[in-house]
Structures are given as C-alpha cells and as structure tokens.
Motif scaffolding. Structure first.
Motif, PDB file in Angstrom:
ATOM      1  N   ALA A 192       0.863  -1.239  -0.015  1.00 53.23           N
ATOM      2  CA  ALA A 192      -0.067  -0.048   0.155  1.00 53.23           C
ATOM      3  C   ALA A 192       0.699   1.096   0.040  1.00 53.23           C
ATOM      4  O   ALA A 192       1.614   1.420   0.735  1.00 53.23           O
ATOM      5  CB  ALA A 192      -1.064  -0.136   1.156  1.00 53.23           C
TER       6      ALA A 192
ATOM      7  N   ARG B 215       1.696   0.010   5.927  1.00 50.51           N
ATOM      8  CA  ARG B 215       0.882   1.030   6.101  1.00 50.51           C
ATOM      9  C   ARG B 215      -0.530   0.645   6.014  1.00 50.51           C
ATOM     10  O   ARG B 215      -1.526   1.622   5.977  1.00 50.51           O
ATOM     11  CB  ARG B 215       1.143   1.953   4.727  1.00 50.51           C
ATOM     12  CG  ARG B 215       2.316   2.730   5.088  1.00 50.51           C
ATOM     13  CD  ARG B 215       2.606   3.622   3.809  1.00 50.51           C
ATOM     14  NE  ARG B 215       3.150   3.072   2.637  1.00 50.51           N
ATOM     15  CZ  ARG B 215       4.400   2.568   2.500  1.00 50.51           C
ATOM     16  NH1 ARG B 215       5.479   3.112   3.291  1.00 50.51           N
ATOM     17  NH2 ARG B 215       4.743   1.814   1.413  1.00 50.51           N
ATOM     18  N   LEU B 216      -1.096  -0.422   5.625  1.00 49.78           N
ATOM     19  CA  LEU B 216      -2.583  -0.951   5.207  1.00 49.78           C
ATOM     20  C   LEU B 216      -3.333  -1.218   6.630  1.00 49.78           C
ATOM     21  O   LEU B 216      -3.172  -2.160   7.319  1.00 49.78           O
ATOM     22  CB  LEU B 216      -2.412  -2.284   4.327  1.00 49.78           C
ATOM     23  CG  LEU B 216      -3.850  -2.762   4.060  1.00 49.78           C
ATOM     24  CD1 LEU B 216      -4.367  -1.469   3.201  1.00 49.78           C
ATOM     25  CD2 LEU B 216      -3.641  -3.971   3.253  1.00 49.78           C
ATOM     26  N   THR B 217      -3.714   0.048   7.083  1.00 54.34           N
ATOM     27  CA  THR B 217      -4.701   0.068   8.157  1.00 54.34           C
ATOM     28  C   THR B 217      -6.290   0.560   7.971  1.00 54.34           C
ATOM     29  O   THR B 217      -6.264   0.867   6.687  1.00 54.34           O
ATOM     30  CB  THR B 217      -4.158   0.908   9.211  1.00 54.34           C
ATOM     31  OG1 THR B 217      -4.286   2.260   8.681  1.00 54.34           O
ATOM     32  CG2 THR B 217      -2.807   0.447   9.679  1.00 54.34           C
TER      33      THR B 217
ATOM     34  N   PRO C 160       2.141   5.114   0.369  1.00 54.80           N
ATOM     35  CA  PRO C 160       2.020   6.175   1.250  1.00 54.80           C
ATOM     36  C   PRO C 160       0.832   7.113   0.928  1.00 54.80           C
ATOM     37  O   PRO C 160       0.610   7.195  -0.068  1.00 54.80           O
ATOM     38  CB  PRO C 160       3.180   7.227   1.326  1.00 54.80           C
ATOM     39  CG  PRO C 160       4.138   6.241   0.782  1.00 54.80           C
ATOM     40  CD  PRO C 160       3.481   5.275  -0.265  1.00 54.80           C
ATOM     41  N   LEU C 161      -0.055   7.736   2.160  1.00 53.93           N
ATOM     42  CA  LEU C 161      -1.086   8.348   1.737  1.00 53.93           C
ATOM     43  C   LEU C 161      -0.941   9.741   0.936  1.00 53.93           C
ATOM     44  O   LEU C 161      -1.592  10.047   0.120  1.00 53.93           O
ATOM     45  CB  LEU C 161      -1.782   8.891   3.165  1.00 53.93           C
ATOM     46  CG  LEU C 161      -2.423   7.885   3.816  1.00 53.93           C
ATOM     47  CD1 LEU C 161      -2.926   8.327   5.309  1.00 53.93           C
ATOM     48  CD2 LEU C 161      -3.809   7.355   3.129  1.00 53.93           C
TER      49      LEU C 161
ATOM     50  N   ASP D 256      -7.319   3.256   9.083  1.00 52.14           N
ATOM     51  CA  ASP D 256      -7.283   4.496   8.976  1.00 52.14           C
ATOM     52  C   ASP D 256      -6.763   4.857   7.386  1.00 52.14           C
ATOM     53  O   ASP D 256      -7.428   5.886   6.683  1.00 52.14           O
ATOM     54  CB  ASP D 256      -6.345   5.122   9.628  1.00 52.14           C
ATOM     55  CG  ASP D 256      -6.368   6.633   9.624  1.00 52.14           C
ATOM     56  OD1 ASP D 256      -7.302   7.214   9.974  1.00 52.14           O
ATOM     57  OD2 ASP D 256      -5.279   7.008   9.262  1.00 52.14           O
ATOM     58  N   TRP D 257      -5.831   4.169   6.844  1.00 55.74           N
ATOM     59  CA  TRP D 257      -5.394   4.189   5.463  1.00 55.74           C
ATOM     60  C   TRP D 257      -6.671   3.972   4.539  1.00 55.74           C
ATOM     61  O   TRP D 257      -6.770   4.700   3.684  1.00 55.74           O
ATOM     62  CB  TRP D 257      -4.365   3.305   5.355  1.00 55.74           C
ATOM     63  CG  TRP D 257      -3.489   3.285   3.956  1.00 55.74           C
ATOM     64  CD1 TRP D 257      -2.500   4.010   3.639  1.00 55.74           C
ATOM     65  CD2 TRP D 257      -4.184   2.695   2.528  1.00 55.74           C
ATOM     66  NE1 TRP D 257      -2.220   4.054   2.184  1.00 55.74           N
ATOM     67  CE2 TRP D 257      -3.005   3.197   1.581  1.00 55.74           C
ATOM     68  CE3 TRP D 257      -5.021   1.869   2.042  1.00 55.74           C
ATOM     69  CZ2 TRP D 257      -2.900   2.745   0.320  1.00 55.74           C
ATOM     70  CZ3 TRP D 257      -4.941   1.485   1.035  1.00 55.74           C
ATOM     71  CH2 TRP D 257      -3.960   1.874  -0.062  1.00 55.74           C
TER      72      TRP D 257
ATOM     73  N   GLN E 285      -8.876   7.089   4.682  1.00 58.57           N
ATOM     74  CA  GLN E 285      -8.499   8.334   4.299  1.00 58.57           C
ATOM     75  C   GLN E 285      -8.416   8.221   2.634  1.00 58.57           C
ATOM     76  O   GLN E 285      -8.552   9.258   1.984  1.00 58.57           O
ATOM     77  CB  GLN E 285      -7.038   8.471   4.835  1.00 58.57           C
ATOM     78  CG  GLN E 285      -6.999   9.148   6.271  1.00 58.57           C
ATOM     79  CD  GLN E 285      -6.154   9.796   6.605  1.00 58.57           C
ATOM     80  OE1 GLN E 285      -5.506  10.539   5.986  1.00 58.57           O
ATOM     81  NE2 GLN E 285      -5.558   9.464   7.739  1.00 58.57           N
ATOM     82  N   SER E 286      -8.040   7.241   2.163  1.00 56.52           N
ATOM     83  CA  SER E 286      -7.739   7.105   0.594  1.00 56.52           C
ATOM     84  C   SER E 286      -9.130   6.901   0.111  1.00 56.52           C
ATOM     85  O   SER E 286      -9.385   7.472  -0.868  1.00 56.52           O
ATOM     86  CB  SER E 286      -7.118   5.609   0.193  1.00 56.52           C
ATOM     87  OG  SER E 286      -5.767   5.550   0.790  1.00 56.52           O
TER      88      SER E 286
END
Length: 291
Positions: A69, A102-104, A71-72, A106-107, A110-111
């Motif tokens: 994944a 990074r794969l949560t 970065p945001l 929240d990720w 936000q995505s």
C-alpha cells in the motif's frame, strides 16, 4: 475514466453436494483441449431464501495494483494527477509478497475519502503443481474445499478489520501454474468453490485472480462443467497491453462473467510517475465489483 455504479450480482447455484464427473455443457472445450474436471457443487448461501448479498459498488475504468500500500501522500498525488481511480490492495493471506505496514483501517478510510476504490486481494495457498519458489504453501487436494473455506474466513476477518462492510468483494490470488495435470486443476477449482461458498455465507462477494492461460481457463472449464458456487467476478492476467475487459480474456469469451464482473490486468511491472511521485505497478482495466 472514473465511473462508479451500483450492481446486484446475486450468485446462482443448485443446492447439492456432488462429487461426480460432470458432463460438459454446450460450448465446452472438446476432450484434450484442457484438464478434465469433475463437477463440484455446494450449497450456496447467496442463493437461499433471504440470502441475497448486499448490493455493492461497481467501478468502471483504470486501476492499478502495487505490491504494498503506497503512502497516503502518494495516494493523494496520484488521485489528483493520474488516470487511475481504483487500486488493488493485498488485504490478507500468508503468502503476500510484501509487508503491509501502512495498510490499516485509517489508510483505507483516508484513501476512500480522496475518491479511491479498492480491489481487496488474498494471497494464500497455491496450486499443488505450482512451481513458484516464493509461495511454497500448496493446496492439499484431499482437503481443497475445506482449505478454501478456511482461507475465506481469514480474508473476511481482515476485510472487517480494515473497515470493509458486507458485500465487499475479495479476490483470491492464484498465481499461474502449469496446466495439463487434471488433479492439480481439480484441486484449484474445489478450493475456489469452497472459498466462494464461505465468502457468500459471510455476506461478501468472491473474486478470483489468475492467468488467463491457467487458473482462469480452468475456472471457465469448471463453469461449463456445472461447478457451483463460483466467484462473482474474475480478474484475468494477460499482459497484452490492451486496456479492455474483453480482449485477451481467452476461455472467458464470449459467454462467461460478462455482467460487469471482470478485471483485466493488461500490463505488469511498469514504473509510472505522476506529480513527481513514482510507483512500480501492474496496470488494470476494471468493470467489476470493488470495495
């Protein structure tokens, strides 16, 4: 083009458990053209009274998948500057090729707020005849249905942990394998039937990713033999450079998985840059269920 829609992709199957050799349906490949598959039919919860799956989104347009994944900040830049609107993410499976730090939830949230849609993907056991050294865990032909069901449960737990709700699809990643071994092809298809049944029971759609020449060709043969339930959507890999969901589909054409239920991975291992940010990706064209 980024296009979102709504679709009801109710799966249909008979409610029998059959372990006998199936008679190929009209239009099936002639003997010798591929593995001879037995028909495997399980009860399909999605076909039972009151079992219809929640309607989900369908995305039509360009997408990509990357090993991990991004970065945001990269997701925002690529949303602003790239032609892509969907991204494949490796949500679960013991044989994923990259870490997913990074794969949560929240990720994902936000995505999604940026506008992205997702192709959740599970990488677990591979074909018994697979020669991949990087994915040593293989399906046991004697327990293929059960193992497919177990991995579906793992995939559902990960989906829910990331905030995906009922109706979200998850695509089983079955890497290319040599065809011609009937027992190997049968194990892959039995695993896939178990995978699909368990996902439907949990309220999720089932997807299937593989090479057009191996797993997808076997899936088409299983459909013509009458196996059920089979995945609701197919993601076929053929790196022919054609960004369509009809070209390069091999044995899927012209009659299988045609109702907004295909993804074509048409180019792999390319590096692209937008807004000064580069990623190594595979390119996809979608007209299919997404998360």
């Amino acid at each position: 083009m980024r296009t979102l829609g709504t679709a009801a992709l109710a799966a249909a199957s008979t409610v029998l458990l059959i372990g006998a050799t199936g008679v190929p349906a009209a239009g099936a490949a002639p003997p010798g053209a591929g593995p001879r598959l037995s028909r495997t039919v399980l009860d399909d919860p999605a076909a039972a009274p009151g079992g219809r799956l929640v309607e989900g989104e369908v995305y039509q347009g360009a997408g990509f998948d990357a090993c991990t994944a991004p970065p945001l900040a990269t997701m925002q830049t690529w949303w602003d500057d790239s032609p892509y609107g969907a991204v494949g993410i490796y949500t679960s499976g013991s044989q994923r090729g990259c870490t997913q730090s990074r794969l949560t939830a929240d990720w994902v949230a936000q995505s999604r707020a940026m506008g992205w849609r997702f192709v959740p993907t599970h990488v677990g056991r591979q074909a018994p005849c697979s020669t991949s050294g990087s994915k040593p865990q293989h399906i046991d032909p004697g327990d293929a249905v059960g193992q497919g069901q177990q991995e579906a449960a793992e995939a559902v737990a990960s989906l829910r942990g990331l905030g995906f709700g009922a109706g979200t699809p998850v695509y089983l990643d079955m890497e290319a394998y040599p065809r011609g071994d009937d027992a190997c092809s049968q194990a892959v298809m039995d695993f896939t039937v178990g995978w699909t049944q368990a996902l439907h029971a949990a309220g999720h759609r089932a997807g299937f990713y593989s090479s057009a020449e191996s797993g997808v060709a076997d899936l088409a043969a299983a459909a013509r033999a009458g196996s059920s339930p089979l995945p609701d959507a197919v993601w076929y890999a053929r790196w022919d450079g054609r960004a369509t969901v009809t070209d390069g589909a091999g044995d899927l054409n012209p009659d299988l998985w045609t109702d907004r239920s295909r993804i074509h991975q048409y180019q792999g291992n390319v590096t692209e840059s937008y807004g000064g940010v580069s990623l190594s990706i595979d390119r996809d064209e979608l007209d299919s269920p997404v998360g």
